[in-house]
Design an enzyme around this catalytic site. Structure first.
Site, PDB file in Angstrom:
ATOM      1  N   MET A   8       0.857  -1.184   0.000  1.00  0.00           N
ATOM      2  CA  MET A   8       0.000   0.000   0.000  1.00  0.00           C
ATOM      3  C   MET A   8       0.895   1.236   0.000  1.00  0.00           C
ATOM      4  O   MET A   8       1.616   1.482   0.968  1.00  0.00           O
ATOM      5  CB  MET A   8      -0.912  -0.019   1.227  1.00  0.00           C
ATOM      6  CG  MET A   8      -1.815   1.191   1.351  1.00  0.00           C
ATOM      7  SD  MET A   8      -3.060   1.009   2.679  1.00  0.00           S
ATOM      8  CE  MET A   8      -2.039   0.908   4.135  1.00  0.00           C
ATOM      9  N   TYR A  61       0.790   4.122  12.702  1.00  0.00           N
ATOM     10  CA  TYR A  61       0.446   3.854  11.312  1.00  0.00           C
ATOM     11  C   TYR A  61      -1.046   3.584  11.136  1.00  0.00           C
ATOM     12  O   TYR A  61      -1.768   3.324  12.090  1.00  0.00           O
ATOM     13  CB  TYR A  61       1.305   2.768  10.683  1.00  0.00           C
ATOM     14  CG  TYR A  61       1.358   1.398  11.321  1.00  0.00           C
ATOM     15  CD1 TYR A  61       0.360   0.911  12.138  1.00  0.00           C
ATOM     16  CD2 TYR A  61       2.446   0.572  11.073  1.00  0.00           C
ATOM     17  CE1 TYR A  61       0.428  -0.352  12.688  1.00  0.00           C
ATOM     18  CE2 TYR A  61       2.534  -0.697  11.617  1.00  0.00           C
ATOM     19  CZ  TYR A  61       1.512  -1.157  12.420  1.00  0.00           C
ATOM     20  OH  TYR A  61       1.588  -2.408  12.949  1.00  0.00           O
ATOM     21  N   GLU A  62      -1.485   3.709   9.888  1.00  0.00           N
ATOM     22  CA  GLU A  62      -2.904   3.625   9.512  1.00  0.00           C
ATOM     23  C   GLU A  62      -3.740   4.696  10.211  1.00  0.00           C
ATOM     24  O   GLU A  62      -4.925   4.517  10.449  1.00  0.00           O
ATOM     25  CB  GLU A  62      -3.482   2.232   9.791  1.00  0.00           C
ATOM     26  CG  GLU A  62      -2.645   1.072   9.302  1.00  0.00           C
ATOM     27  CD  GLU A  62      -2.216   1.214   7.847  1.00  0.00           C
ATOM     28  OE1 GLU A  62      -2.876   1.931   7.096  1.00  0.00           O
ATOM     29  OE2 GLU A  62      -1.206   0.594   7.479  1.00  0.00           O
ATOM     30  N   GLY A  63      -3.111   5.805  10.544  1.00  0.00           N
ATOM     31  CA  GLY A  63      -3.802   6.906  11.206  1.00  0.00           C
ATOM     32  C   GLY A  63      -3.502   6.915  12.681  1.00  0.00           C
ATOM     33  O   GLY A  63      -3.828   5.964  13.399  1.00  0.00           O
ATOM     34  N   GLN A  66      -7.655   8.992  14.478  1.00  0.00           N
ATOM     35  CA  GLN A  66      -8.801   8.115  14.748  1.00  0.00           C
ATOM     36  C   GLN A  66      -9.830   8.834  15.617  1.00  0.00           C
ATOM     37  O   GLN A  66     -11.048   8.697  15.412  1.00  0.00           O
ATOM     38  CB  GLN A  66      -8.344   6.828  15.440  1.00  0.00           C
ATOM     39  CG  GLN A  66      -7.304   6.022  14.700  1.00  0.00           C
ATOM     40  CD  GLN A  66      -7.752   5.579  13.323  1.00  0.00           C
ATOM     41  OE1 GLN A  66      -8.928   5.310  13.100  1.00  0.00           O
ATOM     42  NE2 GLN A  66      -6.820   5.516  12.387  1.00  0.00           N
TER      43      GLN A  66
END
Length: 586
Positions: free
Chosen positions: A162, A438-440, A445
């Protein structure tokens, strides 16, 4: 150092509980997935986790990945484990059988993923990428793209990366500058740089397919102008075989605090202006597609938090039962295992209760996703989708924040030995650190929760969740204090959160969003532990020690953790205090 062993008794109980709680087991489409099949899959996954992945975890941490002559090499044993993983069909566990997967529902895949993550988080990180990327192709890919990419990805012959983050863009995807110029043959020339790309390059598979976010020359500014492209490391011929290199170059690997066995790469596309990609879906609609993978990744991150907590508990418990120091607090003279000291017991229970509450929430979310996909009732589908959307940022952020605390508590149980790398427990803290980023990040969030999930629907989904928790509290009639405490917590959240979010005080909402998320995460854990206590009360005669321990866990959490909700809500009310007036440039 002990090696991970799958806690199958806990896992099987919580899977059963998620099925009955959601009513998923009553759907005709779930009839084939009976207890015998579920337990067989879980047992095999547990064997693979303990027997193949866990022994490699320490090696991956010590040896790490190597970058030599432009090539990335994974730690010793990684290749063999990867082949075994793919040969066993684990890569396509929850992906369609028509493309080589096993088509198992998420309520089975979720605990399987947890076991792998506990055993060797650095190794298994490629799996969520393949799961999410395959779902993107199934939703947005053309028939030709599905035929070209899905089978090699699901079989593990190829892997997926990704590619979102850029050196100057970070989490602000609207600022990315990677370019995509359409060619006469319908392909796009890709040019740009990406960083922090998990498994962006490695020596495990024949090809690596990059999902790249980029802009076309006439794209609108900001996030509205982002498109998504499939960019393979090696070009793919018409017959599906691999051709020449596609001008995709790894420029280096990150030297990270933890997760040393997982290659995190910097990637350059189009240095020679010969990097070609295929558009997925429509131009300028890339984020809509990528959010499928990003949501998959967020849920995977939450499970990582559970998995790391379980690993911390197992290591801390073993040490606490073996290590003798001091005498019994009641006045005995003989030296005792430190697990008998009340403060050590407190630390062990703090980890154990968090893990069980978060694990139960994780499996519930998985079962709700399954039911949303299979229920014929459109209203129920919408309700379940809204519930999953509400819980996703809470689960991702709260589980990973708690994982860091649980890893730290595990070290504390070890005392000075926990600060020594040879014991292995410090690796958990280093590996856990990035999960909140990671991933926000947790702040991202929390903003998603406040502004998109609560404010946007005027608190409808949140009110429905609180109402369900109140209804479940009625089942705790044999634990009246727990019932009252749980209701007080839901009442406080209902009375305070929705008016606060509706107030429009942007400084308070931004400064206090994490506090609100933590309050809701704590409540969800208490809710799940309360439900488990109710189940344990009904089964206590079957296994007095095991079910008695579940009741004790709920009592511990309600007494030690649930009161923190009031403190967080109070802090949220005055979250802007000091922030507007402090000058960091002084």
């Amino acid at each position: 150092m002990s090696l991970y062993q799958a806690p199958l008794k806990d896992i099987q109980l919580l899977v059963e509980n998620a099925l009955t709680t959601t009513g998923l087991d009553e759907l005709p489409t779930m009839a084939d997935f009976d207890t015998e099949l579920v337990n067989a899959v879980l047992e095999e996954a547990g064997k693979f986790a303990a027997g193949e992945l866990a022994p490699l975890n320490r090696m991956g941490d010590i040896q790490g990945c190597r970058f030599e002559d432009g090539k990335v090499m994974t730690p010793d044993g990684w290749k063999n484990a990867y082949r075994q993983f793919c040969d066993a069909g684990w890569m396509g566990l929850a992906l369609p059988a028509e493309f080589g997967g096993q088509s198992l529902p998420r309520f089975i895949a979720q605990p399987v993923n947890e076991m792998w993550l506990s055993a060797n988080l650095a190794f298994i990180m490629f799996h969520a990428l393949t799961q999410g990327g395959s779902e993107i192709l199934m939703h947005f890919g053309s028939d030709e793209q599905k035929a070209r990419y899905l089978e090699p990805l699901i079989s593990g012959r190829w892997t997926l990366a990704m590619s979102l983050t850029e050196p100057n863009a970070g989490s602000d995807l609207g600022a990315l500058t990677t370019r995509a110029v359409k060619q006469d043959d319908g392909r796009y020339l890709i040019k740009g740089q990406k960083i922090y790309i998990t498994y962006g390059d490695h020596d495990l598979a024949d090809n690596i397919v990059h999902l790249v976010l980029a802009r076309t020359p006439d794209a609108p500014a900001g996030s509205r102008g982002i498109s998504l492209f499939l960019v393979p490391k090696y070009r793919i011929r018409e017959d599906g075989t691999l051709g020449e290199a596609n001008d995709v170059r790894c420029t280096g690997i990150e030297h990270k605090t933890g997760l040393h066995g997982s290659p995190t790469c910097s990637i350059s596309y189009g240095d020679k202006d010969t990097c070609y990609g295929e558009l997925i879906g429509d131009e300028n609609r890339g984020l809509a597609a990528m959010f499928i993978l990003m949501n998959e990744a967020r849920l995977s991150c939450g499970i990582q938090g559970v998995a790391l907590g379980e690993a911390a508990y197992q290591q801390a418990l073993e040490y606490a039962l073996e290590r003798t120091q001091g005498t019994d607090y009641r006045g005995g003279r003989e030296r005792v295992a430190i697990a008998q000291h009340p403060d050590v017991a407190r630390m062990l229970l703090s980890i154990r209760s968090e893990v069980m509450g978060l694990r139960s929430l994780s499996y519930l979310i998985a079962a709700q996703i399954d039911k949303a996909e299979h229920t014929p009732d459109a209203d129920e589908r919408k309700r379940l989708q809204d519930r999953v959307a509400l819980l996703t940022p809470v689960f991702k952020a709260y589980a990973t924040e708690r994982a860091n605390l649980m890893a730290g508590t595990g070290i504390q149980v070890f005392g000075g030995m926990g600060f020594v790398e040879e014991t292995g427990v410090a690796q958990l803290m280093r590996d856990a650190r990035v999960t909140t980023i990671y991933e926000g990040t947790t702040g991202i969030q929390a903003r998603d929760l406040v502004f998109r999930k609560i404010q946007l629907d005027e608190g409808v989904a949140l009110k429905a969740l609180l109402d369900e928790i109140d209804a479940d509290a009625n089942r705790l009639e044999d634990l009246p204090q727990a019932t009252d405490t749980l209701r007080q917590a839901t009442g406080a959240l209902r009375d305070q959160i929705i008016p606060m979010v509706s107030s429009g005080n942007l400084l308070r909402l931004n400064a206090g969003a994490v506090l609100l998320l933590e309050a809701l995460g704590t409540l969800c854990c208490a809710w799940q532990l309360g439900n488990l206590a109710a189940l344990a009360l009904s089964r206590r005669d079957q296994d007095p020690v095991y079910y008695g321990n579940l009741i004790a866990l709920a009592e511990y959490y309600f007494a030690h953790s649930l009161p923190a909700i009031q403190a967080r809500l109070l802090s949220f009310e005055q979250a802007e205090a000091g922030i507007a007036n402090y000058r960091f440039d002084d």
